[in-house]
Design an enzyme around this catalytic site. Structure first.
Site, PDB file in Angstrom:
ATOM      1  CB  ILE A 445      -0.985  -0.033   1.191  1.00 21.49           C
ATOM      2  CG1 ILE A 445      -1.793  -1.338   1.174  1.00 21.49           C
ATOM      3  CG2 ILE A 445      -1.931   1.142   1.188  1.00 21.49           C
ATOM      4  CD1 ILE A 445      -2.546  -1.594  -0.120  1.00 21.49           C
ATOM      5  N   GLY A 446       2.143   1.124   0.198  1.00 20.05           N
ATOM      6  CA  GLY A 446       2.991   2.302   0.055  1.00 20.05           C
ATOM      7  C   GLY A 446       4.119   2.387   1.063  1.00 20.05           C
ATOM      8  CB  SER A 447       4.318   3.404   4.554  1.00 19.72           C
ATOM      9  OG  SER A 447       3.273   2.679   5.142  1.00 19.72           O
ATOM     10  CG  ASP A 613      -2.833   6.205  -0.249  1.00 23.98           C
ATOM     11  OD1 ASP A 613      -3.106   5.169  -0.873  1.00 23.98           O
ATOM     12  OD2 ASP A 613      -1.699   6.458   0.205  1.00 23.98           O
ATOM     13  CG  HIS A 708      -4.857  -2.280  11.893  1.00 22.56           C
ATOM     14  ND1 HIS A 708      -5.601  -2.646  10.804  1.00 22.56           N
ATOM     15  CD2 HIS A 708      -4.649  -0.957  11.785  1.00 22.56           C
ATOM     16  CE1 HIS A 708      -5.852  -1.568  10.075  1.00 22.56           C
ATOM     17  NE2 HIS A 708      -5.285  -0.532  10.641  1.00 22.56           N
ATOM     18  CB  CYS A 740      -3.404  -0.318   5.925  1.00 25.82           C
ATOM     19  SG  CYS A 740      -3.369   1.484   6.061  1.00 25.82           S
TER      20      CYS A 740
HETATM   21  N1  GLN Z   1       0.143   5.009   1.378  1.00 27.53           N
HETATM   22  C1  GLN Z   1      -0.130   5.085   2.772  1.00 27.53           C
HETATM   23  C2  GLN Z   1       0.784   4.116   3.510  1.00 27.53           C
HETATM   24  O1  GLN Z   1       1.077   3.102   2.998  1.00 27.53           O
HETATM   25  C3  GLN Z   1      -1.565   4.761   3.098  1.00 27.53           C
HETATM   26  C4  GLN Z   1      -1.867   4.875   4.570  1.00 27.53           C
HETATM   27  C5  GLN Z   1      -3.324   4.767   4.941  1.00 27.53           C
HETATM   28  O2  GLN Z   1      -4.134   4.293   4.204  1.00 27.53           O
HETATM   29  N2  GLN Z   1      -3.679   5.179   6.115  1.00 27.53           N
HETATM   30  O3  GLN Z   1       1.195   4.351   4.611  1.00 27.53           O
HETATM   31 ZN    ZN Z   2      -4.867   2.264   4.730  1.00 26.88          ZN
END
Ligand code: GLN
Ligand code: ZN
Length: 770
Positions: A445-447, A613, A708, A740
């Site tokens: 998702i990115g990070s 996002d 999470h 996420c």
């Molecule tokens: N691109 C963001 C990440 O990966 C998305 C975070 C989110 O959805 N809260 O951290």
């Molecule tokens: Zn997210």
């Protein structure tokens, strides 16, 4: 018996985390084992003492129940649940013989432990605060199990205050609860109201015994139309609950507050029960047309949700009209002030002129005190303050940057074509040819995990201890590591890992014109977690490219497609303090245009996939149904405006998380993103049938890894989740990804989890093609 008058001015609640996040530090020190429970209690008592003194100094009456006793170590819904003994069965061993929990036990409900899941966490109305969802069973044994609120009232009395205890009311407590897993189908927590009410009655009697003259019962759920219970049942519950509590012999006077909107048809019902005062949110809601009562009406005219100084003259005018609805009118904030930071005076690095436009919690308390004086002594008594507020509004309206012609002209010329991309089927073919991805493409998702090293590097750059060149090199090293890891794991679409971002909104706010950052403007997000929203005060534009260098550097390291990573307009608005002098739609479109420029530059630099996002899309959905279509229209429109400028071959992704999406599925469809990743692992793909039933035609990545929790999902588990997805949705549409971003996770569990995801995907692909 004397008849205690309601204070003319009050607030519904105040930030609990401390001016310098002292409570956060103390609670986290307790979790880390560096302070004892006794030390934490002492620290909290000191903070409460400072809070009362501060509120009295700002003008709330110290001895007339004007100061709310609304402390919480973690969350007010958890507090109410614990007070009435609603502790789920799996935590039963933490409960002492007298029914109470110690602090360690209380925090275990909130955070779970190695063998118990915590209470679920979800968003508090349309805010970015998260509360814990109580679990109620048909046989939950309700008892007055916590004396904490009584002790806090007594503690105030000892130091010379008469405060007003605050607790979530019985109807809202049950409406916000969920049925425990063991409950039979069709069981609703609200069905337990009659068993719960005696405990509230007992609590009220006990509060009287410790000297409380008023109690505040918060019933915000009554304003919401997003609650899945027939309105007649809700109204019936209000009638039963408050008729019974009002008829109790020994009780303080009852103030029922209903923040976040209009009470609507609940107002006359509540009024008929004999409660003594009713709080109306007159910032969000409206004056109760045609309604007259002898009950005290508390006008929430000072907006608890924003940080603007606002229009005191208008607020006072509203109170004067409220007097036509009741002979007894008092003034308060529209909501608790825990949505805003403590004090504008702490922000000395903001331009002095801008500070004059702002009101944080302390300034809002002072406004309440001013308006109360106006109610007591007449409008003439507060002319100076009212005029100063009016002058500040005029100053803000005319300040440089608030209205920028170039930004406005560009927004004014937008037409339907700016919001629309070409036909999806055509796009999909072009993208497939351009990207050459396998079936069930894998991505993140990115990070990637934000290690202590990364944080320290960013902090020392921010302090000026590290040069720009040194910082860039350190971040590039991190990107090299993250790309090499993804290549080694075999992920198909590569990300740069977002090491340069402290926060997905603040990062963009810092790089766009029209925003200001605060130094101490922290607000509680949940438990000890705080965020520091930026202030969106002026017209928004992008002075220079923001992410392009990072993304092109990353693309230079790999032959696989790199996904550019941006935060969408709705989420930028949701997690900032936004100007209140124009419709959100206009502000959203300005942000969208700035992002559109960024996307064009990314595309021009050779980035073929760009993710925008929007995790907050669901959060901002208005509570009132009649307001929802307009919101969905502008929020979807802003996303489309940001993304619709790209070539058909460029693949736009979006990502959503944090909530149930059934209600906004249609809006998600209208975003017209080529690929949508969505949180789903915790609920074992609950969203998949909805997506399938809706006939969603584009790419979709239901999360297969719950980020999470530190738990590593096994290969078989991920295979079973992918199978759920491809069992319902055509497999060429399905992507495989975590729920996420990975920034809060550690590397060990992340690497193992991603390895399992790639292995599971390979197994499913082989089965399909074999
Ligand atoms: N691109 C963001 C990440 O990966 C998305 C975070 C989110 O959805 N809260 O951290
Ligand atoms: Zn997210």
């Amino acid at each position: 018996m004397t008849d205690p008058q309601f204070p003319v001015g009050t607030i519904l609640g105040y930030p609990r985390i401390g001016r310098r996040r002292e409570l956060k530090r103390a609670v986290e020190a307790f979790w880390a084992g560096t302070i004892t429970e006794g030390e934490l209690e002492t620290r909290a008592a000191e903070l409460r003492g400072e809070m009362r003194a501060r509120l009295a100094a700002l003008g709330l009456d110290a001895t007339n129940s004007a100061i709310p006793e609304a402390f919480s170590f973690y969350d007010q819904v958890l507090d109410a649940a614990v007070t009435v003994g609603a502790v789920p069965e799996r935590f039963a061993d933490l409960v002492a013989a007298d029914g109470s929990l110690d602090l360690a036990g209380y925090f275990t409900l909130a955070r779970g432990d190695s063998d118990r899941a915590p209470l679920e966490m979800t968003k508090w109305f349309d805010s970015n605060y998260h509360y814990l969802v109580p679990e109620i069973a048909p046989d939950t044994q309700f008892d007055l199990a916590s004396v904490r609120l009584l002790r806090e009232v007594a503690e105030a009395t000892v130091s010379g205050y008469r405060t007003r205890p605050v607790i979530v009311g019985p109807v809202t407590l049950l409406l916000l609860s969920k049925a425990s897993e063991s409950a039979p189908d069709g069981f609703r927590p609200l069905d337990r109201l009659d068993d719960l009410l005696p405990v509230y009655a007992e609590l009220l009697a006990a509060l009287t015994a410790v000297g409380a003259e008023w109690v505040q019962l918060d019933e915000p759920a009554l304003v919401s139309e997003s609650i899945d219970i027939p309105r007649t049942d809700v109204l019936g519950a209000v009638d039963r609950a408050y008729s019974l509590l009002a008829a109790s012999e020994v009780r303080p006077r009852i103030f029922v507050s209903a923040a976040y909107g209009d009470l609507g048809d609940a107002l006359p019902v509540l009024d008929a029960t004999g409660v003594d005062a009713i709080g109306l949110d007159l910032a969000r809601g409206s004056l109760p047309e045609g309604f007259r009562t002898e009950t005290i009406l508390v006008g929430g005219v000072v907006d608890g949700r924003n940080i603007w100084r606002g229009d005191l003259a208008a607020a006072f005018g509203t109170l004067e009209v409220l007097r036509e609805h009741s002979p007894s009118v008092a003034v308060s904030t529209s909501t608790s002030l825990f949505h805003v930071p403590h004090d504008v005076d702490d922000e000395q690095q903001l331009p002095q002129r801008m500070r004059g436009w702002l009101a944080f919690a302390d300034q809002k308390v002072a406004q309440v005190a001013t308006l109360a004086r106006g109610l007591a002594e007449g409008r003439a008594a507060i002319t100076t303050e009212v005029d100063a507020a009016t002058a500040a509004l005029a100053d803000r309206a005319s300040a440089d940057g608030v209205r920028v012609d170039a930004v406005r002209q560009r927004a004014a010329t937008l037409g339907p074509a700016d919001f629309a991309r070409g036909d999806y089927a055509v796009r999909a073919d072009l993208q497939a040819a351009a990207l050459g991805l396998p079936l069930l493409p894998t991505t993140t998702i990115g990070s990637f995990p934000q290690t202590g090293d990364i944080r320290r590097t960013r902090a020392s750059f921010a302090r000026g201890d590290l040069s720009e060149a040194g910082y860039t090199e350190a971040m590039r090293d991190e990107i090299r590591r993250v790309v090499a890891l993804q290549e080694e794991l075999g992920l198909d679409v590569i990300v740069h890992g977002e090491p340069e971002r402290n926060d997905m909104v603040q990062y963009f706010a810092e790089n766009l014109d029209g925003f200001a950052a605060t130094q101490h403007g922290w607000v509680q997000s949940y438990g000890s977690r705080c965020t520091r929203p930026s202030i969106l005060w002026g017209d928004v534009s992008r002075p220079a490219p923001i992410t392009v260098d990072w993304s092109t550097f990353t693309q230079g390291l790999t032959d696989k497609p790199v996904k550019g990573m941006l935060t969408g307009p709705v989420t930028i608005l949701a997690w900032s303090f936004v100007r209140d002098d124009q419709p959100l739609r206009d502000t959203a479109n300005q942000v969208a245009l700035a992002l559109r420029d960024e996307i064009a530059d990314l595309e021009g630099a050779g980035i073929r996939i760009i993710q925008v996002d929007e995790p907050a899309l669901r959060e901002l959905l208005p509570l009132r149904r009649q307001d929802q279509p307009d919101y969905l229209d502008w929020s979807v429109g802003a996303f489309r405006l940001a993304t619709a400028g790209v070539d058909d071959r460029t693949q736009i992704h979006t990502h959503l998380c944090y909530s149930e999406f059934g209600v906004v599925l249609d809006a998600i469809d209208r975003l017209d993103a080529d690929v949508t990743s969505i949180e789903a692992a915790r609920s074992r793909m609950e969203v998949v049938p909805d997506v399938a039933a809706a006939g969603f035609p584009r790419g979709i990545g239901p999360g297969v890894y719950d980020i999470h929790s530190p738990r590593v999902p096994g290969v078989d588990e991920v295979v079973s989740l992918i199978d759920i997805a491809i069992g319902a949705i055509p497999e060429r549409q399905v992507w495989v990804n975590p729920d996420c971003g990975l920034k809060t996770r550690g590397y060990d569990e992340t690497v193992q989890s991603l390895r399992n995801i790639v292995a599971a995907t390979a197994a499913v692909r082989e089965r399909i093609s074999g």
